[in-house]
Write a protein that holds these residues in place. Sequence first.
Motif, mmCIF file in Angstrom:
data_model
loop_
_atom_site.group_PDB
_atom_site.id
_atom_site.type_symbol
_atom_site.label_atom_id
_atom_site.label_comp_id
_atom_site.label_asym_id
_atom_site.label_seq_id
_atom_site.Cartn_x
_atom_site.Cartn_y
_atom_site.Cartn_z
ATOM 1 N N LYS A 109 0.311 -1.186 -0.220
ATOM 2 C CA LYS A 109 0.097 -0.245 0.227
ATOM 3 C C LYS A 109 0.916 1.178 -0.478
ATOM 4 N N LEU A 110 2.092 0.919 1.228
ATOM 5 C CA LEU A 110 3.380 2.427 0.626
ATOM 6 C C LEU A 110 4.132 2.347 -0.120
ATOM 7 N N LEU A 111 4.287 1.289 -0.684
ATOM 8 C CA LEU A 111 5.401 0.814 -2.186
ATOM 9 C C LEU A 111 4.688 1.264 -3.383
ATOM 10 N N ARG A 112 3.264 1.210 -3.228
ATOM 11 C CA ARG A 112 2.501 1.561 -4.096
ATOM 12 C C ARG A 112 2.987 3.268 -4.647
ATOM 13 N N LYS A 113 2.506 4.292 -3.450
ATOM 14 C CA LYS A 113 3.018 5.201 -3.423
ATOM 15 C C LYS A 113 4.094 6.108 -3.862
ATOM 16 N N SER A 114 5.235 5.193 -4.059
ATOM 17 C CA SER A 114 6.497 5.269 -4.171
ATOM 18 C C SER A 114 6.754 6.617 -5.441
ATOM 19 N N THR A 115 7.602 7.836 -5.304
ATOM 20 C CA THR A 115 7.601 7.890 -6.170
ATOM 21 C C THR A 115 9.157 7.577 -7.243
ATOM 22 N N GLU A 116 9.740 6.782 -6.797
ATOM 23 C CA GLU A 116 10.884 6.645 -6.956
ATOM 24 C C GLU A 116 10.410 5.048 -9.226
ATOM 25 N N LYS A 117 11.423 5.246 -9.398
ATOM 26 C CA LYS A 117 10.990 4.837 -11.372
ATOM 27 C C LYS A 117 10.328 3.373 -10.826
ATOM 28 N N SER A 118 10.871 2.786 -9.128
ATOM 29 C CA SER A 118 10.016 1.182 -9.839
ATOM 30 C C SER A 118 10.729 0.900 -8.010
ATOM 31 N N SER A 119 9.381 0.655 -7.844
ATOM 32 C CA SER A 119 9.692 0.573 -5.809
ATOM 33 C C SER A 119 10.180 -1.395 -6.015
ATOM 34 N N ALA A 120 10.480 -1.356 -4.873
ATOM 35 C CA ALA A 120 11.272 -2.729 -4.124
ATOM 36 C C ALA A 120 11.335 -4.242 -3.155
ATOM 37 N N ILE A 121 10.454 -4.705 -3.386
ATOM 38 C CA ILE A 121 10.871 -5.519 -1.830
ATOM 39 C C ILE A 121 11.779 -6.860 -2.353
ATOM 40 N N GLY A 212 17.478 -0.824 -6.071
ATOM 41 C CA GLY A 212 17.909 0.604 -6.173
ATOM 42 C C GLY A 212 17.141 0.751 -8.309
ATOM 43 N N GLY A 213 17.475 1.704 -8.669
ATOM 44 C CA GLY A 213 17.118 2.154 -10.146
ATOM 45 C C GLY A 213 17.810 1.203 -10.921
ATOM 46 N N GLN A 214 18.430 0.127 -10.303
ATOM 47 C CA GLN A 214 19.616 -0.219 -11.767
ATOM 48 C C GLN A 214 18.909 -1.596 -12.185
ATOM 49 N N SER A 215 18.207 -1.901 -11.228
ATOM 50 C CA SER A 215 18.083 -3.189 -11.535
ATOM 51 C C SER A 215 16.484 -3.040 -11.403
ATOM 52 N N GLU A 216 16.112 -2.318 -12.329
ATOM 53 C CA GLU A 216 15.127 -1.594 -12.906
ATOM 54 C C GLU A 216 14.014 -2.924 -13.533
ATOM 55 N N PHE A 217 14.862 -3.920 -14.318
ATOM 56 C CA PHE A 217 14.669 -4.721 -14.918
ATOM 57 C C PHE A 217 14.805 -6.348 -14.633
ATOM 58 N N ILE A 218 14.710 -6.444 -13.596
ATOM 59 C CA ILE A 218 14.780 -7.768 -13.163
ATOM 60 C C ILE A 218 13.903 -7.790 -11.395
ATOM 61 N N THR A 219 13.432 -8.864 -11.331
ATOM 62 C CA THR A 219 12.032 -9.004 -10.915
ATOM 63 C C THR A 219 12.290 -10.824 -10.429
ATOM 64 N N GLY A 220 11.702 -11.161 -9.595
ATOM 65 C CA GLY A 220 11.375 -12.732 -9.233
ATOM 66 C C GLY A 220 12.434 -13.446 -9.114
ATOM 67 N N GLU A 221 13.680 -12.861 -8.979
ATOM 68 C CA GLU A 221 14.807 -13.487 -9.249
ATOM 69 C C GLU A 221 15.341 -13.665 -7.094
ATOM 70 N N THR A 222 16.549 -15.306 -7.022
ATOM 71 C CA THR A 222 16.762 -14.488 -5.973
ATOM 72 C C THR A 222 18.591 -14.882 -6.103
ATOM 73 N N LEU A 223 19.139 -14.096 -5.560
ATOM 74 C CA LEU A 223 20.817 -13.761 -5.996
ATOM 75 C C LEU A 223 22.143 -14.743 -4.826
ATOM 76 N N PHE A 224 22.607 -15.541 -5.258
ATOM 77 C CA PHE A 224 22.913 -16.108 -4.133
ATOM 78 C C PHE A 224 24.060 -15.388 -4.449
ATOM 79 N N LEU A 225 24.660 -15.154 -2.897
ATOM 80 C CA LEU A 225 26.745 -14.645 -3.041
ATOM 81 C C LEU A 225 27.210 -16.190 -2.965
ATOM 82 N N GLY A 226 28.268 -15.748 -3.494
ATOM 83 C CA GLY A 226 29.787 -16.193 -3.265
ATOM 84 C C GLY A 226 29.960 -17.653 -4.001
ATOM 85 N N GLY A 227 28.807 -18.196 -4.395
ATOM 86 C CA GLY A 227 29.222 -18.995 -5.390
ATOM 87 C C GLY A 227 28.830 -20.735 -4.996
ATOM 88 N N VAL A 228 27.430 -20.109 -4.693
ATOM 89 C CA VAL A 228 26.962 -21.892 -3.692
ATOM 90 C C VAL A 228 26.395 -23.175 -4.822
#
Length: 229
Positions: A109-121, A212-228
């Motif tokens: 409900k609050l992310l929809r009010k964001s004025t950023e290019k895309s809001s994120a969870i 942030g805005g640099q990942s505005e075309f990325i959604t639905g992904e889980t990014l793993f760190l460290g090479g697992v």
Amino acid sequence: MITGTRTGIGKALAEHLLDVGHVVVGCSRRPATIEHPRYRHHEADLADVGQLKAVFRSVRQEYGKLDALVNNAGTSSMNHFMTTPDEVSRRIFDINFFAVLNCCREAVKLLRKSTEKSSAILNVSTVAVPWAIEGQLSYSASKSAVEQLVRVMSKELSVFGIRVNGIGLPPVHTVLTRTVPRPKIDTLIARQAIPRQCTTADIIGPVEFLIGGQSEFITGETLFLGGVH
Ligand SMILES: NC(=O)c1ccc[n+]([C@@H]2O[C@H](COP(=O)([O-])OP(=O)(O)OC[C@H]3O[C@@H](n4cnc5c(N)ncnc54)[C@H](OP(=O)(O)O)[C@@H]3O)[C@@H](O)[C@H]2O)c1
């Protein structure tokens, strides 16, 4: 907004985002350990829906919007499933899955009010999911559920311009892992493609990117760190 900012990864993320100029709302059951003019702390048990909703009510009254939500608060219990009491498994799911689901529902409900290019969870997962680590059945199952939430919610929220991603972490030295025997941690680290212990500094950059805005075309992904894998 970052959940679970009293210690560990959530605290380090909050401090960094404050350093670079953001306004940060945090929460945990116990009092704040961060003092900063742009930081607001709420004491709440996110496993309690009433307390969780009260936090978001306050955020709405004070700021009227959110640009990003990082669902970081979490718990674990390491034990053979045969000796893990039912209430322990339910508590893990209450915090690691249901609180995340409810925070997302309130935050939208609050992310929809964001004025950023895309809001994120952004949700926090663990190597215990892809590695199916023994002794972590309920913990890894709750985080598997979170990874599925990422995939489904990314589709259901794209219409609102809200992206939903996850970050998957190998062992990090925090309160959560301090009782895990060192040889067990070392065995897990040795399985990583980059075989050294992940630090909060390693997490900050990927988190900033994913919310942030640099990942505005990325959604639905889980990014793993460290090479697992
Ligand atoms: N450390 C690792 O190796 C590792 C690896 C993979 C994934 N993770 C994930 O990373 C996230 C952060 O963990 P961490 O290692 O930084 O652990 P941590 O130091 O124990 O931090 C957890 C934070 O969540 C808060 N919290 C716990 N239960 C809560 C509840 N019911 N309601 C509100 N706040 C609550 C805690 O504060 P209070 O005690 O005051 O409530 C604390 O601020 C977790 O989701 C964890 O599963 C960690």
